[in-house]
Design an enzyme around this catalytic site. Structure first.
Site, short mmCIF file in Angstrom:
data_model
loop_
_atom_site.label_atom_id
_atom_site.label_comp_id
_atom_site.label_asym_id
_atom_site.label_seq_id
_atom_site.Cartn_x
_atom_site.Cartn_y
_atom_site.Cartn_z
N HIS A 1 76.36 52.74 37.92
CA HIS A 1 77.33 53.06 39.35
C HIS A 1 78.89 52.95 38.03
O HIS A 1 79.22 52.72 37.76
CB HIS A 1 78.23 51.89 40.38
CG HIS A 1 79.03 52.78 41.14
ND1 HIS A 1 78.59 54.41 41.88
CD2 HIS A 1 79.91 52.63 42.01
CE1 HIS A 1 79.22 54.62 42.19
NE2 HIS A 1 80.21 53.79 42.18
N CYS B 1 77.96 59.66 40.75
CA CYS B 1 78.82 59.38 40.79
C CYS B 1 79.73 59.09 40.01
O CYS B 1 80.71 59.92 39.46
CB CYS B 1 78.63 57.24 40.88
SG CYS B 1 77.94 57.18 39.77
N ASP C 1 87.23 54.07 44.02
CA ASP C 1 85.89 54.68 43.92
C ASP C 1 85.17 56.13 44.81
O ASP C 1 85.86 55.59 45.79
CB ASP C 1 84.90 53.65 44.47
CG ASP C 1 83.39 54.17 44.14
OD1 ASP C 1 83.16 55.23 43.87
OD2 ASP C 1 82.25 53.95 44.83
#
Lengths: 305, 669, 325
Positions: free
Chosen positions: B456, B412, B472
């Site tokens: 994250h 991520c 995202d």
């Protein structure tokens, strides 16, 4: 059984006039498997009582007259060399009877006294290394003259404790004495008595006594009595646990004689003088004898309920 | 029955010494994990020494030895903790004193000092560890300390260990209701003065600057980050983006927090849409920021919303923290442009990543609308063969170029960093947001647990009028990561919690074990939520909810009234006043005596019931039958052991009473 | 409350609240309870722990503080319970001479549960501690110096208990209405002739008075109360039982102890008489004791001895044992 018991009491009462209470106590003592000490002047009927009891209950009877020269062997028996067999043969002494009357026990030396008392305690005698059991039932009635009479050896407290009860017959009431004087000689009546019980029946009776119920409340009363002797200042010493057991056992037998299957405080009170009188001493007079005043105090001052 | 003399200066009994040794061991156990090794050695030596003193094999330390020992302990603290003050050093010093005191314990007074020191040491333990297990364990220590107190009494009772322990435990049990009452109603104050706090150990968690690898490392940790429970229904997990902080500075390798972000500038925002209410219990993080969904507000004191919409506390969170948050997910954030914003959100290093910059310029040319550009970027991640993995291949200089065009494998942080870089290069203000995503729902407790592996990173970009918008890129690559969690997202490569073999989280697939783990977690959550977090505000909330009001008078009434009630209950159980009355049969018999006393018949103390009844029957011939009837029932119940209702006895008495003429006073008959 | 102006009021209040009795049952009217010194230390510790709880905002520290405080409160009940229901009874005690330790027996009786570590005594002397088993009996002997002849009434007895934790002390002041007779201190000394015997003045010294003064009469059987000095041991060893040598108490040759015949202050005269009473009793002598208004004997034996000593103890010192001074 019950009627037989009453008949038995009746029979003894017929011989010993006017002594119903004492006869009942003696019977109680026997039922509770205890030994009896009778303390009285000579001629008050001690022997007659024992004899009558033995007869009525169908017990073999022996009498030992205690004198200052009596030896333990005279009581227990001795081994005698038998020429024919070339061996020592044991000749049992008078103690090997079911009801033994130890007359004037305080006349004998302490040595002879303890020979009897040990036999009483253990239910057996040991002579020359051999242990011989005494008969069952085994019941000792010891008599003694009051210690105020000279030339005697009073039983020490530890020995007194082995007697369940101590009785005093006392003089007969006037009416009873008159009947005595007018009637036949008491001793002549004795051979005519027929045994009421056999051994098995007596054993059965003795077994039934401990089954008489003593409730919590009653045991509490016995404990209060015992505790009072231990804590009150006028008592030279308190009652032993053996004494409290004796008291309860005697009260059970008393209740049994009264045809009740439970003990009430009155039973305890009825046997109390006989059971604890000889075990108590006044603090002010520890060498004196008898706790009559103390027993009276216990009867009146300890809460019965 | 022995008679003894009493005094505090008396030597302590053997039993008390045994209890003290046991209690000390129990008190020490929770401290073993943070004490320097020499303290533990000192304890063992001291305990042995005291035992030898008891066995007459050694003597008490003399004055010199005591001074040397104390000085030695102080020196030890100095060397191992670097100071003599502060909570850490202070606690070691206190424990040393507790340990050393045992050796010189000869009198009851010394023993008392030891016991009270023991209580303090237990409290010190709470400052380092406040888990439920520890709290339960300390109940044992406290019981042993109380047993020592009892053992110091000069009674034959105190010489028997089990009754002593039972009494100590019994007293604790009896004290429990009162303790709960005090706990709930005793007013909570704020700290009266500031005290040294326990130094937080190395805590894993988000830091204020990350390289992409850092988050991959975090994902190996099954430690709990925080738990949250929602007042209303829980939003779907794909919406659970827990913001911690934003990373705005990029130096070519690392993303880090902008120094401007430290300034207390109130951000501009408007609340829109539905609000979400929830509370969070954070584990200690040694960082000042709190976790919240966008855009959150909290009532926690000395905590503010910073310019990048993160919640920050005045000091690092060193112990678990409870706070309530209200979030508006649809809020409009910083809709107005400002030079500062432009400067912060467009910052890029002077050079590096030439391919990315070129691609950004190309995108900018193609899409005039920033929104379209962002969409195109996301499409790119979705369309091209990007791979979500916890084990990306290493990259050298120009890591973003390598990731975007060569390896295309990343985590991520890679996606967020690359996307932010490209957006900035294309002239769109953007930043990386670090935090946690998702979490594990505990069905039993209706709360969500967020672990370190849920860490994250995602992207926020700014549009005029609309303000900051979250996006995202990882979702485009690995939607399972967002919708189901990390474990499912990396199921193929078996890299989930690879390093922690014993973490219960690894065994979620085993049904009963998972059930067990979830229940245990739920228990701990309740503990944190209702016990540890029960401080001033929570108390006010709870009492408000229960009674609809909260003021000092209420507390006082509850404490005094409830305390009185509880105490009376305990007193009834302990003293059993009903036992003191004589048994019911006896009471009726007393009534019988009173009745007859009114007719001049008083039972002498030593007179048995039957003798008395017979006397009464003679004196009152007309009532003789009733008197005897009463006696029969009484004897049957009391002496013959025939169970019968007291009512029967009472009836017999009533029968007698009716037959007797009424007299009020005692006559002198 | 050692010797403050409040003392008399305190005594009066106590006398009303806990009247003197030979048997006292401790109940809520008679038991007082306060934290002991250890309890104060316990309280201070709790306060410090509470401060730690407040300053560190630590719920567990709060919790432990509350738990221990609650234990302290529950301990009030336990400490009270340990004393409540205990019955104290006067166990009496024997007479002593001035200068000896008067011993009072106190019986502690449980009317239900067991009572642990009950301390009892007269402060400031150290208290004795004992346990009383459930439904059982404890006994302890407390002593107090006998300083003056006459009735010795010990003050109120303190009964206290710190069981189980020692942080609280429950106590009561109990007057068991005990009294004990203190005889004068026997002081040896010569007896002037006039005091020593009747009117026939023999010249022999007082020390020889006991020997051979009376005529041997013969033997009689021992009866309780006879002097053990006169037992005829030889006859006993020969198996004749306990016999006592009888001496004729010749009238006119009786020994007379007369207070008025002595000189000196009252106490020393009484002490001298006391000495001679004991002396004569040891020797088995019959004697008579004259005090103004009191005439005892001539007689011998334990009872006479008690009567004489009692008269000496109470002479001009008539305080009824039941009345408080």
């Amino acid at each position: 059984m019950r009627t037989k018991l009453d008949a038995c009491l009746q029979m003894v009462n017929g011989v010993l006039l006017g002594k119903e209470h004492q006869v009942r106590l003696a019977m109680t003592c026997l039922l509770a498997r205890g030994h009896l000490l009778i303390e009285d002047l000579p001629g008050m009927g001690k022997t007659t009582l024992s004899h009558a009891l033995a007869k009525a209950l169908g017990l073999s009877f022996q009498r030992i007259q205690f004198t200052s020269d009596l030896l333990p062997g005279d009581i227990l028996g001795t081994s005698v060399f038998d020429k024919d067999s070339g061996q020592f043969a044991f000749h049992p002494g008078p103690i090997f009877a079911e009801l033994v009357l130890a007359d004037e026990i305080n006349r004998a030396t302490p040595k002879s006294q303890s020979a009897l008392l040990e036999a009483m305690e253990e239910g057996q005698v040991t002579i020359e290394g051999a242990t011989r059991p005494l008969p069952d039932p085994f019941f000792v009635i010891a008599t003694q003259n009051p210690v105020t009479q000279g030339g005697t050896f009073a039983l020490p407290e530890s020995q007194l404790d082995r007697f369940l009860m101590r009785l005093s017959l006392g003089y007969p009431a006037k009416g009873a004495e008159k009947a005595l004087l007018l009637g036949e000689a008491r001793r002549d009546l004795l051979p005519r008595l027929e045994p009421v019980f056999d051994h098995a029946e007596l054993a059965k009776l003795q077994e039934l006594v401990p089954q008489v119920r003593a409730s919590d409340a009653l045991v509490d009363y016995v404990l209060r009595l015992v505790e009072a002797t231990r804590s009150q200042p006028q008592f030279a010493w308190g009652l032993s646990p053996r004494a409290s057991l004796a008291l309860l056992a005697a009260a059970r037998a008393w209740a049994f004689l009264a045809d009740r299957e439970y003990v009430i405080p009155e039973d305890v009170q009825a046997v109390l003088p006989a059971v604890v009188g000889h075990r108590l001493r006044e603090r002010a007079d520890p060498s004196g004898h008898g706790g009559g005043a103390l027993v009276r105090w216990l009867l009146t001052e300890v809460a019965a309920v | 029955m022995s008679t003894r003399r009493s005094s505090v200066a008396q030597p302590i009994p053997r039993v008390a010494l045994t209890w003290l040794l046991i209690a000390q061991a129990l008190v020490m156990v929770p401290h073993l994990f943070h004490l320097p090794a020499w303290t533990i050695a000192l304890w063992l030596v001291c305990a042995l020494w005291r035992i030898q003193i008891y066995r007459m094999r050694a003597g008490y330390p003399n004055a010199l030895a005591k001074v040397v020992l104390m000085a030695g302990a102080a020196a030890g603290v100095w060397f191992s903790r670097g100071s003599l003050i502060g909570l850490d050093a202070g606690s070691v010093l206190l424990i040393s004193a507790f340990v050393l005191k045992l050796v010189e314990t000869r009198s009851r007074r010394d023993a008392l000092v030891l016991v009270f020191l023991g209580f303090f040491v237990v409290v010190t333990g709470y400052l380092f560890d406040d888990s439920m297990l520890l709290a339960l364990f300390t109940l044992l220590s406290v019981s042993a300390l109380l047993a020592s107190l009892i053992g110091l009494q000069q009674s034959a009772f105190a010489e028997r260990p089990w009754p002593t322990l039972r009494l100590a435990g019994g007293m604790l049990a009896q004290a429990l209701p009162l303790m709960l009452l005090l706990f709930v109603f005793f007013p909570r104050l704020g700290p009266l003065w500031s005290l040294p706090q326990p130094a937080g150990g190395a805590v894993t968690g988000l830091s204020d600057n990350i390289e992409p690898g850092d988050i991959a490392e975090l994902s190996q940790s099954g430690e709990l980050a925080f738990r949250a429970s929602f007042d209303g229904p829980m939003p779907p997990r794909s919406q659970l983006y827990w913001r911690a902080l934003t990373l705005e500075r990029f130096d070519g390798r690392r993303w880090s927090q902008s120094s401007v972000a430290q300034y207390p500038i109130e951000p501009q925002w408007q609340k829109r849409g539905e609000a979400l209410r929830y509370n969070v219990i954070m584990q200690p993080s040694s960082r000042p920021w709190l976790f919240a969904l966008d855009t959150g507000e909290t009532s926690l004191e000395r905590t503010r919303l910073m310019s990048d919409f993160r919640l920050e506390r005045y000091r690092p969170v060193d112990k678990s923290l409870f706070y309530q948050v209200t979030s508006w997910p649809d809020a409009v954030r910083e809709p107005e442009d400002s030079p500062l914003l432009q400067r912060r959100a467009l910052q890029l290093p002077e050079q590096g990543e030439p391919r990315a910059r070129a691609w950004a310029a190309d995108l900018k040319r193609r899409y005039a609308d920033p929104q379209a550009l962002v969409q195109a970027l996301l499409q790119h991640f979705n369309r091209e063969p990007y791979v979500y993995t916890l084990k990306p291949p290493p990259t050298g200089v120009d890591g973003i170029d390598a990731f975007l065009f060569d390896t295309r494998r990343g985590f991520c942080a890679h996606y967020a960093g690359a996307m932010t870089f490209v957006l900035r290069a294309a002239g769109i203000p953007a930043r990386v947001v670090a935090g946690y995503q998702g979490g594990e729902v505990n069905p039993a407790g209706n709360y969500i647990s967020v672990h370190q592996f849920d860490a994250h990173a995602w992207v926020e970009y700014w549009l005029p009028e609309r303000g900051w918008v979250s996006v995202d890129p990882t979702f485009q690559v690995a939607p399972t990561r967002i919708e189901q969690g990390l474990e499912e997202a990396v199921a193929g490569e078996r890299s989930f919690l690879q390093g922690s073999l014993f973490s219960a989280l690894r065994y979620r697939s085993i049904g009963w074990m998972n059930q067990l783990r979830l229940s245990w977690d739920n228990l701990n959550y309740g503990w944190q939520r209702w016990v540890l977090a029960y401080q001033g505000e929570e108390q006010a909330n709870l009492l408000q909810r229960w009674f609809g009001a909260f003021d000092t008078r209420l507390l006082l009434i509850a404490l005094v009234g409830g305390g009185g009630l509880i105490l009376s209950g305990v007193a009834l159980g302990l003293l059993k006043p009903w036992r003191r009355e004589r048994d019911p049969q006896q009471r009726v018999f007393l009534g019988f005596e009173r009745l007859l006393a009114r007719h001049g018949l008083r039972r002498a103390r030593g007179e048995g019931p039957r003798a008395f009844a017979e006397r009464a029957a003679t004196a009152l011939p007309q009532q003789a039958e009733s008197i005897r009837a009463f006696l029969r029932v009484y004897e049957a119940q009391r002496y013959a052991g025939r169970p019968g209702a007291v009512g029967e006895l009472r009836q017999a008495l009533t029968g007698l009473r009716r037959r007797l003429p009424w007299r009020f006073t005692r006559s002198t008959r | 409350m050692a010797d403050t102006p409040l003392r008399p009021r305190w005594d009066r209040w106590l006398a009303k609240r806990i009247p003197a009795a030979q048997r006292v049952r401790l109940d809520q009217r008679r038991i007082f309870i306060v934290p002991s010194r250890v309890g104060a230390a316990f309280g201070v510790s709790l306060l410090l722990m509470l401060l730690a709880g407040i300053n560190y905002q630590n719920s567990l520290a709060y919790g432990l503080t509350f738990l221990l405080a609650s234990v302290g409160i529950v301990a009030i009940l336990h400490t009270y319970r340990n004393l409540a229901g205990l019955v104290l009874k006067a166990g009496g005690g024997g007479a002593v001479f001035v200068g000896e330790q008067a011993r009072f027996k106190v019986l502690l009786e449980s009317s239900g549960r067991a009572h642990q570590a009950i301390a009892i005594g007269w402060p400031p002397a150290e208290l004795q501690s004992l346990d009383v088993p459930a439904l059982g009996l404890g006994e302890c002997e407390l002593s107090q110096p006998a300083l003056r002849r006459g009735w010795l009434r010990p003050g109120r007895l303190k009964v206290e208990s710190r069981f189980p934790l020692g942080i609280l002390v429950a106590w009561s002041w109990v007057d068991l209405d005990q009294a004990l007779l203190v005889y004068p201190r026997p002081l040896p000394g010569d007896l002037p002739l006039a005091a020593g015997r009747g009117d026939d003045g023999e010249e022999s010294g007082s020390h020889q008075l006991g020997q051979g003064a009376d005529d041997y009469q013969g033997l009689k059987t021992y009866q309780p109360g006879d002097s053990k000095q006169r037992l005829h041991w030889k006859a006993y060893s020969r198996g004749h039982g306990l016999l006592v040598k009888e001496f004729a108490a010749l009238s006119g040759r009786d020994l007379h102890l007369d207070l008025d015949a002595l000189e000196g202050d009252l106490e020393s005269r009484l002490s001298l008489l006391c000495h001679w009473v004991l002396q004569f009793c040891n020797e088995g002598q019959a004697f008579a004791l004259h005090l103004p208004g009191v005439q005892l004997g001539p007689d011998s034996g334990e009872t006479h001895r008690e009567a004489c000593l009692r008269a000496l103890a109470l002479y001009a010192n008539e305080q009824r044992p039941g009345n408080r001074p």
